[in-house]
Structure formats: C-alpha cells, structure tokens
Design an enzyme around this catalytic site. Structure first.
Site, PDB file in Angstrom:
ATOM      1  N   VAL A 129       0.766  -1.404  -0.404  1.00  0.00           N
ATOM      2  CA  VAL A 129       0.192   0.086   0.413  1.00  0.00           C
ATOM      3  C   VAL A 129       1.473   1.752   0.234  1.00  0.00           C
ATOM      4  O   VAL A 129       1.678   1.506   0.588  1.00  0.00           O
ATOM      5  CB  VAL A 129      -0.785  -0.001   1.157  1.00  0.00           C
ATOM      6  CG1 VAL A 129      -2.337  -1.016   0.795  1.00  0.00           C
ATOM      7  CG2 VAL A 129      -0.002  -0.409   2.409  1.00  0.00           C
ATOM      8  N   ASP A 130       0.134   2.194  -1.038  1.00  0.00           N
ATOM      9  CA  ASP A 130       1.282   3.420  -0.761  1.00  0.00           C
ATOM     10  C   ASP A 130      -0.214   4.358   0.436  1.00  0.00           C
ATOM     11  O   ASP A 130      -0.999   4.017   1.025  1.00  0.00           O
ATOM     12  CB  ASP A 130       0.883   4.089  -1.812  1.00  0.00           C
ATOM     13  CG  ASP A 130       0.766   5.236  -1.924  1.00  0.00           C
ATOM     14  OD1 ASP A 130       2.603   6.028  -1.822  1.00  0.00           O
ATOM     15  OD2 ASP A 130       0.573   6.313  -2.501  1.00  0.00           O
ATOM     16  N   LYS A 131       1.675   5.186   1.267  1.00  0.00           N
ATOM     17  CA  LYS A 131       0.864   5.503   2.376  1.00  0.00           C
ATOM     18  C   LYS A 131      -0.682   7.495   2.037  1.00  0.00           C
ATOM     19  O   LYS A 131      -1.332   7.037   2.207  1.00  0.00           O
ATOM     20  CB  LYS A 131       1.607   6.397   3.058  1.00  0.00           C
ATOM     21  CG  LYS A 131       1.589   7.091   4.520  1.00  0.00           C
ATOM     22  CD  LYS A 131       3.376   7.753   4.996  1.00  0.00           C
ATOM     23  CE  LYS A 131       3.333   8.836   4.326  1.00  0.00           C
ATOM     24  NZ  LYS A 131       2.326   9.588   4.603  1.00  0.00           N
ATOM     25  N   THR A 132      -0.241   8.357   1.131  1.00  0.00           N
ATOM     26  CA  THR A 132      -0.482   9.290   0.887  1.00  0.00           C
ATOM     27  C   THR A 132      -1.862   8.939   0.191  1.00  0.00           C
ATOM     28  O   THR A 132      -1.741   8.540  -1.337  1.00  0.00           O
ATOM     29  CB  THR A 132       0.140  10.352   0.479  1.00  0.00           C
ATOM     30  OG1 THR A 132       1.930  10.612   1.444  1.00  0.00           O
ATOM     31  CG2 THR A 132      -0.680  11.767   0.476  1.00  0.00           C
TER      32      THR A 132
END
Length: 799
Positions: A484-487
């Site tokens: 998963v990407d954070k932002t």
C-alpha cells in the site's frame, strides 16, 4: 355559377383558421424537450425552410450554435427515454456472448460457438430486451400443453385400469395422435434448438445444442417414420412386431430444455439487475439557470458541460460537476458504498446520481452523458461481466473435447445395444443413445463460471467495488501480500500545513510561506496544495515564478525575484550541495510525530523548514487488522522518509515498511516480491503509483485518486477507503468457491449418469435411464448452478 369572391373568402377563412389551430398545437423544443405553443413564444428560428420554436432564449441560442446536432438527434431518436438520453445511446449496439466475449455482432443474434443468445456489451447501449425470454416462454407453454397428454397417455396405462385408456393406447391410430401432438412441440417449440444445433455443425463448434438437437431429432424422425411408413422400418429391423415410438420423450425433453432456457434467461437478467439499478440512479430532469437568471426544468439529455444547475434539498444530483454556490451534505452510498453523507461546499466535486441532503446549492456541469462517473461505472461493470476468468479456459478446453466424446459414446452405445441387446434391439439402442446425449448436455458446465462472475461483479458494484475484469476477481483470491502507498491510501491524501520554521534571521514566517507557496503554485503535488491553501488562508499575495522544474521524488525548483528557490526533501538539498545539519534536531522531532519535512533554500542557502501532516483515514486501522486476519501481509511502500513512515505504520499496525522509494523503486519492489513466489496486490491513488499498479498481480486504485491510477488498476474502490480491499478479497474468495461448486454440480450429473444412461449397469442391476428422466436431470443441473450462483448476492461481505 358560384361567385369567385365567395370561394376566395371561404378558402382564405379555412387557411387562416387552419393556421390559427396549427399555431396553438404544442410542438417540441428540440433543445430541452419541453412542449411549446408557437403562438405563445417569441423564440423561433427558420432553418432550411422549417420553423423551430423554443421555450427560452437560452434554448434558441444553443440551437443556433449547433443546429445540425439537434436536427440529427431529433431525426434519429425523437422519442428517447431519459435512460437512453443520459448515456447517449448509439444506434446499432454491439452484442456479445456471455461465455465467449470474442464473439461480437452489431445487433442481437446467436453465438456461433455455444449457441447462446448475444447480449449488449453495454447495458446503456440498448433497451432492456426480453424478447427471447418472452419467445421461449410462449414456446414452453405450447410444449407443456401438448406434451402433458402424451405423458398422461403413455404413463397412465401403467397406473390406471381404464378400458377407454387402454383402447386408445392400443388403437392403430394412437401413433398418429401422438404425431399430431408432438409435431408442434418438436418442430415449433424446439425450433431454436435445431437452428443452433445446425449452426454448431456448420461452424464445427459442437456444443450443448448439438446434443439436444441430435437427441430430440433422432427420436422424432425415427418415430415419424414408424408412423408414416412402418413397412420400411419393420423390414429394416427384421420383425413384424409392433415397434414402439418415442414421441413422448421427444416432446417432454423439448419442454424440459425450454424450461432450462427460461430459468437461464431469467438468471442472466437477474445478474444485470445491479447495473440497471445503478443506471436508474440518474434523474430524469434538471433545473438549469439561464443567462438571465431564470430557472428552467429540462430533460437531463440536454445538459451540456458548463451549464449552471440548481440542486434542491432531497433531490438527485443530475450530472458530475462542481459546487459554485452554497453547501450541503451528499449521500454518495449508492455509488461509493460509503454510508456516511459527506459535507460539500464551494469548489468540491459532486457525482451525478447521488442524493442531496437538506441544503440547496448551485453547481456547474463538468461531465455529462457517457463521461459521468455513473456511466463509466455501468460501462466498467458490464465489461467485467463479459470478461473471462482464467479458470474458464480450462472449462472451454474440457467442453471442446467433451461434446465430441459424448457423441462417440452415444454411437457406441446404440451400436452395442443393437448388436448385443435384447428385443426390441433398435428400441433399446435408440433409448439409451438418446439418454446419453441428453444427460451429457453441458448446459450447466457452460453456465458454471459466467454466472458466478456476473453475480460477483454485480455485488461488487453494489458495494462500491468496481472490478475491471474476471481475471482480477480470480487473482484476488490468491493474494498473500498487499503493498500500500501511504498518501491518499492509508491517509486522507489532503495534507495540512503544520509548522513554519525560519532558519536564521533572514526571513519571518510570512516571508517563508510566501516564497514556498509562490513556488509550489506551479506544482500539482498534494503537499504543494496544502502550502498554497495555507497561504491563501493567511491572505498572502503570491509572487510570480519562472524556470519551474519538478524533480520526481525530491521536490521543486524555480526562480522568484531573481532568486534561485528550491523546496523539497533532504535528497534535493544534497543534490544542490546545501548543508541541512543546522536543522537536524528540529527535523527529527517533527519526523517522529509523523510529519513530512520540506526544506526551503534561497540561492543555495537553507532558509527554513516546513512541515506538513496527513491525517490517517478513520477506517484504515480496522481495515489493516481485517486483512492481516485473513492471512494477507500488508507492506507500506512510500516515498516519504523512514521516520515519518514508521510513525504512521506503528499507529495503524503495519509491521513492514519501505520508505524513501521512487516510482521505479515501487515497481522493482513488487517485481522482487513476485520472484519470491508471492501473489501481490498493490493499492495506490497517484500517477506515480501507475507502474506498480500495472506490475502487481492485482492493482487496486482508490476511486478518489487520479484517472491514470484507476485506468492502471484491475479493481477500483469508489469510496477510497482501505476496508474495501478486505471486502474485495472476501468477494473474490466467495466467487471462486462458488465457481468450484458450480463445476462440481455440472460435472457430477454428466460424469456419474452417463454410464447409467448408456446401460452399463443393465446386465447386473437391470438399470436403464429413461430419456425423459435424463432430460429432467439435465435441467436440474442447470437449475442447481443458477441457484447456487445467485446465492452470492445474498452473502454479506465482511470488512
């Protein structure tokens, strides 16, 4: 002689009266669709000798600006319904086969591979068509009415001691009576099966209709010959005994197959129900605000990009757009699956088909017709329902060999019974071979996968989970690692400016914010947006910039008032040989709080640091826990620094993180995981996530993200919430389990009962399978698959 003046007066009177009547007849305003009385409006336009009337100046202006388009629309579709208008229906829709999407045809027809009726590729490209269902229903009713007497007469002799019944059965005319009843059933009610069987033979694509056509056709032709020219058959058989006819099995099997087709058609219609419900979310009309400030209700089809619309409390939002005045809460649950209404104000985007709350606002139309999110959802889901799961390839391969093998088994069965069977040899040979053909009919096998996929993708759409194709749905079941990407994925993706810290005494807070916001005004990055918004809130006047440059993964540079300005992370400062150690203590404190830190330099000298924080989405922590409980390892992959990433990961329960990664690093990281044998899903929302989304076994895009991310992904979560991934994986596992159950239900009848139908157990147990019973078993297998597939829609997806 009649005075000519009287004639003139009469003719003129009739003409004027006719014109007065004509002018008081309502005509259609071609722009908005409203009815207009010509004598009551001052807005008209003469185009090529024809006068067109309009209800307002706005409609007249629109007509004059694009006259040919309105004329063409009227000529081709003067009686559009709102459902067709909202999606700009194209005449001559493309139809395709549910089981073989590669088969395409302009307009309805039959698949030349499996014989199934074709369906429109996009549900909004054609009216809902129940003609085949109605046709099959009528044929079934006729078949039942004429088949029941055959069943009662043939079976009644075994159960009832009626002299009249036995006399009728033993009558020399009884065969002719059966022929009279069976002929309409077989030749008319069963005509579609023979038509499709012939198509399958002509195109060398043997399928279920090949077996049905052979089974019914052989029984009927043989029985007809016995009835019409019995001497030829008796000489062929070599016996003077009365030979049985098989009109009853031919007619009853036709009725049973028709029943199966009706159930299948109803089930296929049911799978489109969710899409139809989405499609019907669009309102019929909208209130447009004219240039003079007046309001006018018009058909939704006549809304154009840029039109200003008024949305009243409790009404549906007509098209996608942006609020330009007012505010309200919007219930987007029907599109995103998110139950909580969202607060919307000036500048916020809104989705057509969603429901306005108690507020009233004015909006500007941004996307209309087939460009709206609602239309794109319909398009994506309908395409997914027509796509093929990898498991379908195995089913197709089995079916390709299965039908020819069954025909060979039926021929061997007939020959064996004719040579070695008891009297009447030809009767046994015929009954057993027909039973083999009918019981082995792979109707259920062909339905097993498509039915589950259709229902599964429809359920996904209902839950705000858009699945691009069946392969993505199947692969999700096998995912063991989620990157998963954070932002924008774990967090809200709307960072806010938290701290401004000048270094030295050269700048104050406002000056630092002015330089930072002026430079970031040229960037589309979310962090840049937060700085610009903060500056606007402070009333800062932005300075003009030049030589702007965005350096991927590092920051931005530019020229302001002849000063070289750079704003970005520590890597950007290092590349410019700028010493950042003076701020290390403050930076470390901010990083441990989960803030993102940016450095501002002027003429290669560090002048300040800016921190931005992005709030974690409320549902993220629970979603991570749910995924981990299902055995999926969650890995955070972010371009942010390690300390900030660690702070976020610790708060939400992620154990593995990889920070400071560039877009290429995300792609390579996923490739490495795949080489290690992992099935990887990637969730992201930005342009920089697109390469990784494509490389992953399944790409999952946040519906709130960029278009390129959504296009690159196999699954889109309309709500933008991570708990949708747990639901998507749960849906995949339910659907794939359902497919395996369907394949079992389809094969169990075929494989177990073929030996019984062939008479393999007759010498020992005396078992034979009547063709009518075989037909009932075949229909039961299809019914079992259909009911099992529909069961998916009743299952509640876990979070």
């Amino acid at each position: 002689m009649i005075n000519l003046s009287y004639v003139t007066i009469i003719v003129l009177t009739i003409f004027l009266r006719g014109r007065m009547i004509a002018e008081n007849v309502e005509v259609k305003d071609l722009v908005c669709g409203m009815k207009v009385v010509p004598s009551n409006t001052m807005f008209n336009y003469n185009f090529k000798g024809t006068i067109y009337y309009f209800c307002s100046k706005l409609c007249l202006e629109k007509f004059q600006a694009n006259t040919s388009n309105y004329i063409e629309t009227e000529n081709h579709s003067c009686c559009h319904t709102h459902k067709k208008d909202i999606t700009e229906v194209v005449k001559g829709a493309i139809y395709t086969c549910p089981m073989h999407p590669e088969v395409k045809k302009a307009g309805p027809g039959i698949c030349n591979i499996c014989g199934m009726a074709l369906e429109p590729e996009n549900l909004y490209s054609a009216e809902e068509d129940n003609s085949e269902l109605n046709d099959m229903s009528l044929r079934f009713k006729v078949a039942v009415i004429l088949s029941l007497p055959l069943l009662i007469l043939n079976m009644g002799g075994h159960f009832f001691k009626s002299e009249l019944l036995h006399w009728l059965i033993n009558s020399s005319h009884f065969n002719w009576f059966q022929l009279l009843l069976a002929t309409p059933v077989v030749l008319w009610s069963g005509f579609p099966f023979f038509q499709r069987a012939w198509l399958s033979i002509r195109t060398c694509n043997l399928n279920m209709f090949t077996l049905i056509g052979l089974g019914i056709g052989v029984a009927y032709v043989y029985s007809t010959l016995i009835t019409i020219v019995p001497s030829i058959i008796t000489s062929w058989v070599g016996s003077n005994k009365a030979i049985d006819v098989y009109f009853e099995p031919a007619a009853i099997i036709t009725a049973l197959v028709l029943l199966g087709q009706i159930l299948e058609l109803k089930a296929r219609s049911y799978t489109s129900k969710v899409i139809r419900q989405l499609f019907e979310l669009a309102p019929e009309t909208a209130i447009i605000i004219n240039s003079d400030g007046t309001e006018q209700e018009v058909a939704i089809a006549y809304i154009h990009t840029g039109d200003i619309l008024k949305v009243k409390p409790g009404s549906k939002i007509p098209v996608d757009g942006i609020i330009v005045e007012g505010n309200s809460t919007i219930d987007q649950s029907m599109v995103t699956g998110e139950a909580i209404p969202l607060e919307k104000g000036i500048g916020d985007p809104i989705i057509g088909g969603t429901i306005n709350g108690t507020g009233s606002f004015t909006m500007r139309a941004e996307k209309v017709g087939k460009d709206t999110m609602l239309a794109q959802i319909v398009d994506m889901v309908s395409k997914a329902q027509r796509s093929r799961a990898p498991v379908q390839r195995l089913v197709d391969l089995v079916a390709a060999y299965f039908v020819p093998v069954v025909i060979i088994i039926a021929m061997i069965t007939a020959l064996s019974w004719y040579i070695f069977g008891p009297e009447p040899e030809i009767g046994y040979a015929l009954l057993t071979s027909i039973a083999v053909l009918i019981i082995a009919c792979p109707c259920a096998l062909g339905l097993a996968t498509p039915m589950s996929i259709m229902v599964g993708t429809g359920v996904g759409a209902r839950e705000g989970i858009l699945i691009k194709d069946a392969e993505a749905l199947e692969t999700l079941e096998k995912v063991d690692t989620l990157v998963v990407d954070k932002t924008g994925t774990l967090t809200e993706g709307k960072p806010r400016l938290m701290n401004l810290l000048p270094i030295g005494n050269s700048l104050d807070h406002i000056e630092l914010l002015t330089f930072a916001a002026s430079l970031e005004n040229g960037s589309e990055h979310p962090l840049a947006e937060s700085i610009v918004k903060a500056a606007q809130a402070e009333g800062v006047i932005l300075k003009p910039y030049s030589n702007f440059s965005s350096i991927t993964g590092k920051g931005v540079t530019g020229l302001i008032e002849k000063h070289n300005i750079a704003l970005g992370n520590k890597e950007l400062m290092y590349s410019l040989n700028i010493n950042t150690s003076i701020a290390d203590t403050e930076v470390q404190n901010y990083l441990q709080q989960g803030h993102t830190v940016m450095y501002l330099s002027i003429d290669n000298q560090l002048m300040g640091i800016i921190t931005v924080a992005d709030a974690i989405k409320p549902t993220t922590k629970a979603a991570i826990q749910a995924l981990q409980q299902t055995g999926v390892e969650v890995i955070m992959l972010t371009g942010d620094n390690h300390i900030t990433a660690s702070a976020i990961a610790k708060e939400i329960g992620i154990n593995t993180i990889k920070a400071n990664v560039l877009p290429d690093d995300k792609y390579n990281f996923i490739s490495e995981l795949q080489k290690q044998g992992h099935k990887v899903a990637m969730a992201g929302d930005g342009i920089n996530d697109a390469p990784a989304l494509i490389q992953a076994d399944v790409g999952i895009a946040m519906g709130t993200g960029t278009d390129i991310a959504i296009e690159s992904a196999g699954v889109t979560l309309m709500s933008g919430e991570l708990n949708g991934i747990a639901k998507a994986i749960s849906l995949s596992r339910i659907t794939m389990r359902n497919i395996r159950q369907n394949l079992f239900l389809a094969f169990i009848y075929n494989t177990l009962l073929i030996p019984v139908a062939a008479g393999a157990f007759y010498p020992v147990f005396g078992w034979l399978l009547n063709p009518v019973v075989a037909g009932a078993a075949m229909a039961l297998s299809s019914v079992s698959v259909i009911l099992n597939s529909i069961r998916i829609s009743k299952i509640k997806l876990s979070n």
